[in-house]
Design a protein around this motif. Structure first.
Motif, PDB file in Angstrom:
ATOM      1  N   CYS A 191       0.862  -1.180   0.000  1.00 48.51           N
ATOM      2  CA  CYS A 191       0.000   0.000   0.000  1.00 48.51           C
ATOM      3  C   CYS A 191       0.896   1.228   0.000  1.00 48.51           C
ATOM      4  N   ARG A 192       0.518   2.238  -0.765  1.00 47.36           N
ATOM      5  CA  ARG A 192       1.333   3.454  -0.806  1.00 47.36           C
ATOM      6  C   ARG A 192       0.457   4.689  -0.686  1.00 47.36           C
ATOM      7  N   ALA A 193       1.053   5.740  -0.149  1.00 45.01           N
ATOM      8  CA  ALA A 193       0.384   7.037  -0.008  1.00 45.01           C
ATOM      9  C   ALA A 193       1.083   8.047  -0.906  1.00 45.01           C
ATOM     10  N   TYR A 194       0.305   9.032  -1.420  1.00 44.95           N
ATOM     11  CA  TYR A 194       0.895   9.972  -2.356  1.00 44.95           C
ATOM     12  C   TYR A 194      -0.017  11.183  -2.508  1.00 44.95           C
TER      13      TYR A 194
ATOM     14  N   ALA B 103      -3.177  22.046  -6.844  1.00 48.68           N
ATOM     15  CA  ALA B 103      -4.241  22.760  -6.137  1.00 48.68           C
ATOM     16  C   ALA B 103      -5.106  21.828  -5.296  1.00 48.68           C
ATOM     17  N   ASP B 104      -4.922  20.534  -5.440  1.00 47.16           N
ATOM     18  CA  ASP B 104      -5.697  19.542  -4.689  1.00 47.16           C
ATOM     19  C   ASP B 104      -5.099  19.397  -3.294  1.00 47.16           C
ATOM     20  N   VAL B 105      -5.855  19.747  -2.266  1.00 41.83           N
ATOM     21  CA  VAL B 105      -5.360  19.652  -0.889  1.00 41.83           C
ATOM     22  C   VAL B 105      -5.430  18.213  -0.379  1.00 41.83           C
ATOM     23  N   GLY B 106      -6.120  17.353  -1.091  1.00 44.81           N
ATOM     24  CA  GLY B 106      -6.293  15.979  -0.641  1.00 44.81           C
ATOM     25  C   GLY B 106      -5.046  15.149  -0.889  1.00 44.81           C
ATOM     26  N   ALA B 107      -5.003  14.004  -0.213  1.00 45.86           N
ATOM     27  CA  ALA B 107      -3.951  13.011  -0.420  1.00 45.86           C
ATOM     28  C   ALA B 107      -4.640  11.676  -0.711  1.00 45.86           C
ATOM     29  N   TYR B 108      -3.847  10.687  -1.108  1.00 40.38           N
ATOM     30  CA  TYR B 108      -4.420   9.422  -1.544  1.00 40.38           C
ATOM     31  C   TYR B 108      -3.632   8.248  -0.956  1.00 40.38           C
ATOM     32  N   PHE B 109      -4.307   7.121  -0.772  1.00 39.76           N
ATOM     33  CA  PHE B 109      -3.596   5.874  -0.496  1.00 39.76           C
ATOM     34  C   PHE B 109      -4.273   4.753  -1.277  1.00 39.76           C
ATOM     35  N   THR B 110      -3.419   3.862  -1.812  1.00 38.96           N
ATOM     36  CA  THR B 110      -3.891   2.768  -2.647  1.00 38.96           C
ATOM     37  C   THR B 110      -3.338   1.459  -2.118  1.00 38.96           C
ATOM     38  N   ALA B 111      -4.219   0.492  -1.891  1.00 38.02           N
ATOM     39  CA  ALA B 111      -3.828  -0.846  -1.457  1.00 38.02           C
ATOM     40  C   ALA B 111      -3.934  -1.798  -2.641  1.00 38.02           C
ATOM     41  N   TYR B 112      -2.971  -2.733  -2.740  1.00 40.49           N
ATOM     42  CA  TYR B 112      -2.893  -3.647  -3.878  1.00 40.49           C
ATOM     43  C   TYR B 112      -3.128  -5.074  -3.407  1.00 40.49           C
TER      44      TYR B 112
ATOM     45  N   GLU C  38      -6.981  -3.176  -7.123  1.00 41.20           N
ATOM     46  CA  GLU C  38      -6.464  -2.073  -6.304  1.00 41.20           C
ATOM     47  C   GLU C  38      -7.633  -1.281  -5.745  1.00 41.20           C
ATOM     48  N   GLN C  39      -7.437  -0.799  -4.524  1.00 43.88           N
ATOM     49  CA  GLN C  39      -8.437   0.024  -3.845  1.00 43.88           C
ATOM     50  C   GLN C  39      -7.795   1.348  -3.475  1.00 43.88           C
ATOM     51  N   CYS C  40      -8.362   2.428  -4.021  1.00 40.40           N
ATOM     52  CA  CYS C  40      -7.768   3.754  -3.831  1.00 40.40           C
ATOM     53  C   CYS C  40      -8.782   4.682  -3.165  1.00 40.40           C
ATOM     54  N   PHE C  41      -8.288   5.513  -2.226  1.00 43.55           N
ATOM     55  CA  PHE C  41      -9.145   6.431  -1.481  1.00 43.55           C
ATOM     56  C   PHE C  41      -8.496   7.805  -1.414  1.00 43.55           C
TER      57      PHE C  41
ATOM     58  N   GLN D  74      -8.000  21.211   5.437  1.00 46.91           N
ATOM     59  CA  GLN D  74      -7.503  21.998   4.313  1.00 46.91           C
ATOM     60  C   GLN D  74      -5.985  22.049   4.243  1.00 46.91           C
ATOM     61  N   ASP D  75      -5.315  21.306   5.101  1.00 49.16           N
ATOM     62  CA  ASP D  75      -3.853  21.281   5.133  1.00 49.16           C
ATOM     63  C   ASP D  75      -3.361  20.073   4.327  1.00 49.16           C
ATOM     64  N   PRO D  76      -2.713  20.307   3.172  1.00 50.38           N
ATOM     65  CA  PRO D  76      -2.252  19.180   2.345  1.00 50.38           C
ATOM     66  C   PRO D  76      -1.304  18.253   3.086  1.00 50.38           C
ATOM     67  N   LEU D  77      -0.407  18.815   3.925  1.00 51.39           N
ATOM     68  CA  LEU D  77       0.557  17.996   4.652  1.00 51.39           C
ATOM     69  C   LEU D  77      -0.141  17.091   5.655  1.00 51.39           C
ATOM     70  N   ALA D  78      -1.127  17.620   6.348  1.00 49.63           N
ATOM     71  CA  ALA D  78      -1.861  16.809   7.327  1.00 49.63           C
ATOM     72  C   ALA D  78      -2.606  15.674   6.645  1.00 49.63           C
ATOM     73  N   ASN D  79      -3.181  15.953   5.498  1.00 50.19           N
ATOM     74  CA  ASN D  79      -3.877  14.907   4.765  1.00 50.19           C
ATOM     75  C   ASN D  79      -2.907  13.825   4.291  1.00 50.19           C
ATOM     76  N   LEU D  80      -1.732  14.242   3.827  1.00 49.01           N
ATOM     77  CA  LEU D  80      -0.734  13.280   3.388  1.00 49.01           C
ATOM     78  C   LEU D  80      -0.252  12.426   4.560  1.00 49.01           C
ATOM     79  N   GLN D  81      -0.065  13.037   5.703  1.00 46.22           N
ATOM     80  CA  GLN D  81       0.358  12.273   6.878  1.00 46.22           C
ATOM     81  C   GLN D  81      -0.686  11.235   7.268  1.00 46.22           C
ATOM     82  N   GLU D  82      -1.958  11.601   7.133  1.00 44.90           N
ATOM     83  CA  GLU D  82      -3.021  10.652   7.446  1.00 44.90           C
ATOM     84  C   GLU D  82      -3.030   9.500   6.434  1.00 44.90           C
ATOM     85  N   ALA D  83      -2.846   9.825   5.155  1.00 43.79           N
ATOM     86  CA  ALA D  83      -2.788   8.782   4.128  1.00 43.79           C
ATOM     87  C   ALA D  83      -1.603   7.850   4.374  1.00 43.79           C
ATOM     88  N   GLU D  84      -0.471   8.416   4.776  1.00 45.16           N
ATOM     89  CA  GLU D  84       0.714   7.600   5.061  1.00 45.16           C
ATOM     90  C   GLU D  84       0.475   6.703   6.277  1.00 45.16           C
TER      91      GLU D  84
END
Length: 565
Positions: free
Chosen positions: A68-71, A77-86, A105-108, A114-124
């Protein structure tokens, strides 16, 4: 933060199941579609959030997850982050019976704040939790003692671009490269350029920089690798390097056996490749028996698959001319050889697994000293080419001038020339190879505890130590990779052509022993000796032709390590 996002799921705790993570996320393509996602120690559960009853619910077993990876998304301009499980679960084959592993694959999208870094940390955090949980849910089999490849592992993958129909490199880039990326497995790709290239490479390689050696080829390339490892001064440590197999040749016997040992439904072609790639990503390691083989010239080889004389060896070598058609070459070779069936004269003796003299029909206790012809040869050595995985597609642009297939003539060198009585030692007294305590010298009679077969006319002799002789030849249904057994088959003269063909057709389903053929004998042994009397013939070890003459072999239980589920 959205209500209930990334909190423990109380319902799981109430039911006695420890909830690892719970969150609510959106679909990557449509923000209006939302999912509740629950992660436990064994499963990832996804349920669509809607006002209607009977909400869609999907449960993925973490045993089937490779990574699974986060990215961040491509839009800055997208504040969201993503994680995908394989996942590679078993699913019904398209328009055919049975099931096979298929990629899902399952991606969310994570957009809790509204903080891109916080969202990425959550995805990670989710990606890390899924990886950790899936690592603890590898598909282990009862009764098998496993080790695990260190994570993250460093893998050296050796590819023979000429194996099979010459498509091994394309199969790797098309099916395996992506799996390794999903599983976060770093690798170095090595393209072999000539016979014994892999053998020379592993003899000199710094194995401290490698957690596993993986072969993408037929069985011949693994034969080179194992013998290269056993020719090293530090062979005791070197042979403990986990070995992986990815089918890229014609026979693919070990790959078919590894798949069988995982207790998975039968698979062939790309489905078999996907299964072996999945096991590589999961990284479970078990023991692998090797067989020590002594030739008349005093050369010593180590085998992982088979020793063959007569019909099987003839088909294997003579069908080389049909290599361009793939695995069907063996069927073509079988039909050609059946048309002019040969009978070979020779003597066969073996030590039964119980070490007690066993006298099957047509056998006696006797000793027959062999002759000892000499067949010296030379071993080639050229530098290797390493290709890191940062640009694997460049491999196909290299020219390969060699016209040899992955079935190479076995050669001799000063490093592996040893006596049959005592192993060569280094200056510090360490043995260069394990001692074969069950074998006398080839110039000595076999011990009285051995069984000597009375018949001296054979159609074939096959000693095999894996379940499969090819993708579609289930030769030893009860075999395992470390059962400490040489499974000895021989067929005596007098069998008709139709009866021999029926045996091989029955072997596709592992039913040949139930045919009641009076000319077929099967024994479980620890050691054997074969002494051809016919002046001409072929002997193969792991599908590779060796010098023709007296040969003997002994099992070395659990000497190597194999990646399998």
């Amino acid at each position: 933060m959205e209500k209930g996002a990334s909190e423990p799921d109380p319902s799981h705790q109430r039911n006695g199941v420890v909830g690892v993570l719970y969150g609510e996320f959106t679909d990557t393509l449509n923000d209006r579609v939302r999912y509740s996602v629950s992660l436990t120690e064994s499963a990832l559960t996804i349920q669509m959030i809607s006002s209607s009853p009977g909400r869609t619910k999907v449960v993925f077993n973490l045993t089937d997850c490779v990574g699974c990876r986060a990215y961040r998304g491509p839009d800055s301009a997208d504040v969201g982050a993503y994680f995908t499980a394989y996942f590679y679960p078993f699913k019904r084959r398209w328009m055919s019976a049975g099931v096979a592993r298929q990629r899902v694959e399952q991606c969310f999208r994570v957009a809790l704040v509204q903080d891109p870094l916080a969202n990425l940390q959550e995805a990670e955090r989710w990606a890390r939790a899924i990886r950790d949980a899936s690592a603890r849910q590898a598909p282990r089999r009862d009764g098998v003692v496993y080790m695990e490849v260190r994570r993250p592992c460093r893998v050296m993958i050796l590819v023979n671009p000429l194996s099979g129909r010459g498509q091994a490199l394309q199969l790797f880039t098309g099916h395996i490269q992506g799996m390794l990326t999903e599983a976060a497995v770093p690798y170095t790709l090595v393209i072999t350029e000539h016979q014994n290239h892999a053998r020379e490479l592993v003899k000199k390689a710094d194995l401290s920089q490698c957690d596993a050696l993986v072969i993408m080829s037929g069985d011949g390339l693994l034969f080179e690798v194992i013998n290269g490892l056993m020719e090293r001064e530090d062979w005791q440590e070197a042979i403990q390097t986990p070995l992986g197999i990815l089918p890229g040749g014609s026979g693919n016997a070990l790959a078919a056996s590894v798949h069988h040992y995982s207790q998975s439904p039968p698979a062939w072609n790309e489905e078999l490749l996907l299964s072996c790639g999945f096991m590589l990503c999961k990284g479970l390691v078990g023991s692998l028996d090797l067989v020590s083989i002594h030739l008349a010239s005093r050369q010593r080889l180590f085998s992982f698959l088979s020793l063959a004389w007569g019909f099987v060896a003839d088909v294997d070598i003579e069908s080389e001319k049909y290599r361009h058609v793939g695995a069907i070459r063996f069927l073509m070779g079988t039909l050609v050889r059946l048309a002019s069936l040969r009978v070979y004269q020779g003597r066969l003796a073996y030590l039964p697994i119980n070490e007690e003299p066993k006298l099957p029909k047509g056998s006696i206790k006797a000793n027959h000293p062999p002759s000892t012809p000499q067949h010296p040869s030379l071993c080639a050595s050229l530098p290797c080419r390493l290709i890191p995985n940062t640009s694997p597609n460049q491999n196909s642009r290299h020219n390969h001038t060699s016209t040899n297939s992955n079935h190479n003539t076995i050669t001799n060198s000063s490093n592996n020339a040893i006596t049959t009585k005592r192993p060569e030692t280094q200056s510090d007294g360490k043995s260069r190879a394990p001692v074969d305590s069950l074998l006398p010298g080839l110039d000595q009679p076999v011990p009285e505890s051995w069984t000597v077969v009375k018949e001296e006319e054979f159609v074939l002799v096959l000693a095999i130590y894996q379940s499969h002789l090819a993708e579609d030849l289930w030769t030893v249904p009860g075999a395992t990779a470390d059962d400490g057994t040489i499974h000895l088959f021989y067929v005596t003269a007098g069998i008709s052509r139709p009866a021999l063909l029926r045996l091989f057709l029955a072997m596709e389903k592992g039913a040949h022993l139930a045919c009641g053929c009076p000319h077929l004998v099967y024994e479980k042994v620890k050691a054997l000796r074969l002494e051809p009397i016919s002046p001409q013939g072929m002997i193969t070890v792991d599908g590779e032709m060796v010098e023709y003459g007296p040969v003997q072999a002994q099992i070395q239980p659990g000497l190597a390590r194999l990646i399998y589920g």
